[in-house]
Design a protein around this motif. Structure first.
Motif: not given
Length: 330
Positions: A256-258, A262, A264, A274-276, A284-285, A299-300
């Motif tokens: 997922q592109r935030l 970023n 996710f 995780s978030e990159h 974030w992991d 998802y976020r």
């Protein structure tokens, strides 16, 4: 087993247990009747898919609609996408002879009327599959696993077992183009080939994101989240996201592109999510510590719950002091 919401620290916010032998997948925030809602699939396992139905819940966690497949088969676990017109798109896996036919249905949420039906057997040749047959078992030759909307309303569909993404005309059902696999209409640049992939999404900047599992059987040492540039009939690699632990997941997963750029990623059967940063740095992991737990997708989303009930209260006495715990919104 059930839909779960965590906050940014990883603490539990809300969970709804699915009773019996059922489970849930694809919990996400969508819009229905111009309001934010939670949606998910719940049902029972069925080979490489699932048999069940789709739930829409409001901000008070009350069910406002339940969507079921039209016909003799039940809805599959891989996707549930709401359209701005109040319709829902999802898959139905149905066995015809010794072949698993992946069917797309579009259903009006309010009336339950089917508006669109598309069959993989009618449009995707069996010879395009990379999946080997297993004696005595139905052949899941295509295994569709995600639906997204193209600009103009056509469908972008991912197929795990043909290693391809398809653009499908939502009115006629015609395949407009195929990206990847044995019959690609595009020249695939270095690093753009994906295998056994999931979760193809069209992004606002015109790129396509997809999670490249590259496993079962293994094609690479690590799974990747890919950002693909599609210009004309050529595909180039803009970015590949990998986990520092060199995760390789043979099933599930999504990318997922935030809004802040970023990314996710839910790493499927590895139980990691995780978030990159846009450049790939891990920010974030988290993972489930129980080896029996994983998540089909993670998802976020921004979400504000407003439960209809009062907070739950619990107390604990120790050393002459009493601690009171309150739980609301989960």
């Amino acid at each position: 087993h059930g839909p779960m919401i965590l906050d940014g620290r990883g603490d539990l916010v809300w969970f709804r247990r699915v009773r019996g032998d059922g489970f849930a997948t694809d919990l996400k925030v969508q819009r229905y009747r111009d309001q934010p809602v939670l949606t998910w699939w719940q049902g029972r396992s069925a080979g490489g898919g699932g048999n069940g139905e789709y739930v829409i819940a409001d901000a008070a966690y009350r069910e406002v609609a339940r969507v079921r497949a039209v016909g003799n088969d039940e809805g599959d676990l891989h996707e549930f996408m709401l359209s701005p017109e109040g319709t829902a798109l999802f898959f139905v896996y149905t066995t015809v002879g010794d072949i698993v036919d992946c069917v797309i249905q579009e259903v009006d949420v309010e009336t339950g009327r089917r508006l669109f039906r598309w069959s993989s057997r009618d449009h995707i040749p069996l010879r395009h599959s990379y999946k080997e047959r297993s004696p005595g078992k139905p052949w899941d030759y295509v295994h569709l696993n995600s639906i997204d909307f193209e600009p103009g309303g056509d469908l972008l569909v991912s197929a795990r077992n043909t290693h391809a993404i398809y653009k499908i005309d939502r009115r006629t059902g015609r395949i407009e183009w195929t990206l990847g696999g044995k019959a690609s209409d595009f020249r695939m640049g270095p690093g753009t080939r994906f295998a056994w992939a999931h979760d193809a999404r069209r992004q606002p900047d015109g790129t396509i994101t997809i999670f490249d599992n590259a496993a079962a059987p293994k094609v690479r040492e690590q799974s990747r989240g890919l950002v693909l540039d599609v210009k004309g009939r050529r595909v180039t690699l803009r970015r590949a996201y990998r986990h520092p632990r060199r995760l390789l997941t043979h099933i599930s997963a999504g990318m997922q592109r935030l809004p802040n750029g970023n990314v996710f990623i839910g790493w499927g059967a590895t139980a990691h999510f995780s978030e990159h940063a846009p450049g790939g740095r891990l920010l974030w992991d988290a993972r489930f510590t129980d080896a029996d737990n994983d998540t089909y997708r993670a998802y976020r989303f921004p979400w504000t719950g407003r439960p209809a009930g009062r907070p739950e209260i619990a107390t604990a006495a120790r050393g002459g002091r009493t601690t009171v715990y309150a739980s609301w919104n989960g």
